[in-house]
Write a protein that holds these residues in place. Structure first.
Motif, mmCIF file in Angstrom:
data_model
loop_
_atom_site.group_PDB
_atom_site.id
_atom_site.type_symbol
_atom_site.label_atom_id
_atom_site.label_comp_id
_atom_site.label_asym_id
_atom_site.label_seq_id
_atom_site.Cartn_x
_atom_site.Cartn_y
_atom_site.Cartn_z
ATOM 1 N N ALA A 46 0.834 -1.207 0.000
ATOM 2 C CA ALA A 46 0.000 0.000 0.000
ATOM 3 C C ALA A 46 0.867 1.255 0.000
ATOM 4 C CB ALA A 46 -0.930 0.003 1.205
ATOM 5 N N ALA A 47 1.933 1.259 0.795
ATOM 6 C CA ALA A 47 2.812 2.432 0.842
ATOM 7 C C ALA A 47 3.530 2.641 -0.491
ATOM 8 C CB ALA A 47 3.828 2.266 1.966
ATOM 9 N N ILE A 48 3.997 1.556 -1.082
ATOM 10 C CA ILE A 48 4.691 1.671 -2.373
ATOM 11 C C ILE A 48 3.728 2.154 -3.446
ATOM 12 C CG2 ILE A 48 5.824 0.343 -4.196
ATOM 13 C CD1 ILE A 48 6.989 -1.421 -1.926
ATOM 14 N N ARG A 49 2.527 1.588 -3.478
ATOM 15 C CA ARG A 49 1.541 2.002 -4.485
ATOM 16 C C ARG A 49 1.108 3.452 -4.277
ATOM 17 N NH1 ARG A 49 0.313 2.841 -9.097
ATOM 18 N NH2 ARG A 49 -1.878 3.034 -9.570
ATOM 19 N N GLY A 50 0.971 3.863 -3.030
ATOM 20 C CA GLY A 50 0.626 5.258 -2.760
ATOM 21 C C GLY A 50 1.704 6.204 -3.275
ATOM 22 N N ALA A 51 2.968 5.838 -3.084
ATOM 23 C CA ALA A 51 4.060 6.667 -3.601
ATOM 24 C C ALA A 51 4.036 6.696 -5.126
ATOM 25 C CB ALA A 51 5.398 6.139 -3.099
ATOM 26 N N GLN A 52 3.697 5.576 -5.738
ATOM 27 C CA GLN A 52 3.600 5.543 -7.199
ATOM 28 C C GLN A 52 2.487 6.468 -7.695
ATOM 29 O OE1 GLN A 52 2.903 1.408 -8.008
ATOM 30 N NE2 GLN A 52 5.085 0.942 -8.216
ATOM 31 N N VAL A 53 1.374 6.474 -7.017
ATOM 32 C CA VAL A 53 0.249 7.326 -7.428
ATOM 33 C C VAL A 53 0.621 8.795 -7.268
ATOM 34 C CG1 VAL A 53 -2.129 7.969 -6.888
ATOM 35 C CG2 VAL A 53 -1.481 5.578 -6.990
ATOM 36 N N ASP A 54 1.279 9.146 -6.159
ATOM 37 C CA ASP A 54 1.734 10.529 -5.981
ATOM 38 C C ASP A 54 2.665 10.955 -7.103
ATOM 39 O OD1 ASP A 54 0.326 11.182 -3.735
ATOM 40 O OD2 ASP A 54 1.935 10.633 -2.336
ATOM 41 N N ARG A 55 3.619 10.095 -7.441
ATOM 42 C CA ARG A 55 4.567 10.409 -8.509
ATOM 43 C C ARG A 55 3.848 10.540 -9.857
ATOM 44 N NH1 ARG A 55 8.379 7.002 -7.259
ATOM 45 N NH2 ARG A 55 7.458 5.283 -8.398
ATOM 46 N N ALA A 56 2.874 9.655 -10.109
ATOM 47 C CA ALA A 56 2.118 9.729 -11.363
ATOM 48 C C ALA A 56 1.308 11.019 -11.449
ATOM 49 C CB ALA A 56 1.199 8.517 -11.487
ATOM 50 N N GLN A 57 0.734 11.465 -10.316
ATOM 51 C CA GLN A 57 -0.010 12.727 -10.316
ATOM 52 C C GLN A 57 0.919 13.905 -10.605
ATOM 53 O OE1 GLN A 57 -1.910 12.698 -6.474
ATOM 54 N NE2 GLN A 57 -3.751 11.709 -7.262
ATOM 55 N N GLN A 58 2.120 13.872 -10.060
ATOM 56 C CA GLN A 58 3.091 14.936 -10.341
ATOM 57 C C GLN A 58 3.478 14.938 -11.812
ATOM 58 O OE1 GLN A 58 6.252 14.106 -7.610
ATOM 59 N NE2 GLN A 58 5.129 14.880 -5.828
ATOM 60 N N HIS A 59 3.658 13.752 -12.389
ATOM 61 C CA HIS A 59 3.997 13.675 -13.816
ATOM 62 C C HIS A 59 2.850 14.198 -14.677
ATOM 63 C CE1 HIS A 59 7.889 11.595 -13.811
ATOM 64 N NE2 HIS A 59 7.444 10.929 -12.756
ATOM 65 N N ARG A 60 1.620 13.841 -14.319
ATOM 66 C CA ARG A 60 0.467 14.327 -15.086
ATOM 67 C C ARG A 60 0.326 15.838 -14.983
ATOM 68 N NH1 ARG A 60 -2.245 10.417 -12.467
ATOM 69 N NH2 ARG A 60 -2.203 8.446 -13.539
ATOM 70 N N ALA A 61 0.629 16.389 -13.816
ATOM 71 C CA ALA A 61 0.541 17.843 -13.639
ATOM 72 C C ALA A 61 1.558 18.563 -14.512
ATOM 73 C CB ALA A 61 0.767 18.201 -12.168
ATOM 74 N N ARG A 62 2.676 17.923 -14.775
ATOM 75 C CA ARG A 62 3.711 18.513 -15.640
ATOM 76 C C ARG A 62 3.506 18.195 -17.113
ATOM 77 N NH1 ARG A 62 8.054 16.242 -11.655
ATOM 78 N NH2 ARG A 62 7.901 17.795 -9.995
ATOM 79 N N GLY A 63 2.454 17.436 -17.435
ATOM 80 C CA GLY A 63 2.158 17.127 -18.823
ATOM 81 C C GLY A 63 2.865 15.884 -19.338
ATOM 82 N N ARG A 64 3.474 15.110 -18.467
ATOM 83 C CA ARG A 64 4.154 13.876 -18.887
ATOM 84 C C ARG A 64 3.196 12.701 -18.760
ATOM 85 N NH1 ARG A 64 9.437 13.926 -15.253
ATOM 86 N NH2 ARG A 64 9.554 16.165 -15.040
ATOM 87 N N SER A 65 3.410 11.717 -19.608
ATOM 88 C CA SER A 65 2.569 10.524 -19.531
ATOM 89 C C SER A 65 3.222 9.501 -18.600
ATOM 90 C CB SER A 65 2.373 9.915 -20.923
ATOM 91 O OG SER A 65 3.612 9.473 -21.428
ATOM 92 N N THR A 66 2.400 8.658 -18.026
ATOM 93 C CA THR A 66 2.900 7.625 -17.124
ATOM 94 C C THR A 66 2.356 6.274 -17.554
ATOM 95 O OG1 THR A 66 1.037 7.876 -15.636
ATOM 96 C CG2 THR A 66 2.974 9.204 -15.159
ATOM 97 N N SER A 67 3.090 5.223 -17.251
ATOM 98 C CA SER A 67 2.620 3.866 -17.538
ATOM 99 C C SER A 67 2.161 3.247 -16.224
ATOM 100 C CB SER A 67 3.729 3.039 -18.179
ATOM 101 O OG SER A 67 4.842 2.970 -17.319
#
Length: 177
Positions: A46-67
């Motif tokens: 859960a902690a690892i997945r939560g960190a992944q979601v935070d990082r993905a949201q930051q990438h989306r905010a900057r206009g980058r795509s995530t897998s």
């Protein structure tokens, strides 16, 4: 909210799939010490997945795509592997119990794509709900604006006086005598 929900779902799904695949391949039900270890594994996932979601949201905010599906696959597979190891190594008295290894691998591999698809779909739905709520907050007027436009009606007439009455003096138990 999205981060916690994604993390908790990934942790729960990972551990549940690990236990289910272990059981379907001929394993046994986990006991107390294994359940504690599985709960710790679920929290770690859960902690690892939560960190992944935070990082993905930051990438989306900057206009980058995530897998996202690749990240979910990695964390769920890692959680299943950790669950399998905890169930096998802390197994019955002889350690690793006799079961069909091909069936075990097959059940784990069969469960993985289903779990990844479900978790990615749930993540997308959560993002949609949060963005919809945010858009509605912007579009709808604030509550104070709504209440300011309402004119109050005539004050209600009180049928009787309900003000509290205060007593003077000290309250004590009665004197027995």
């Amino acid at each position: 909210m999205i981060t916690r929900a994604n993390g908790l779902l990934a942790g729960a799904v990972s551990v549940i799939l690990g236990i289910a695949a272990h059981g379907l391949a001929g394993g046994y039900r986990p006991e107390g010490r294994q359940l504690l270890l599985l709960a710790a594994i679920g929290l770690g996932v859960a902690a690892i997945r939560g960190a992944q979601v935070d990082r993905a949201q930051q990438h989306r905010a900057r206009g980058r795509s995530t897998s996202e599906w690749l990240a979910v696959t990695g964390v769920v597979a890692g959680g299943q592997l950790a669950s399998h190891l905890s169930l096998s190594l802390l197994g019955m008295p002889s350690g690793h119990h006799t079961m069909n290894s091909a069936a075990m691998i097959g059940w784990h591999l069969a469960a993985l794509p289903t779990a990844v698809i479900a978790l990615c779909a749930i993540s997308a739905v959560l993002r949609l709900l949060v963005s919809t709520v945010a858009a509605l907050r912007v579009a709808l007027p604030a509550r104070s604006e709504l209440t300011a436009s309402v004119t109050p009606a005539e004050p209600a007439v009180a049928l009787h006086d309900l003000t509290p009455r205060l007593s003077v003096g000290m309250r004590a138990p009665p004197v027995l005598g």
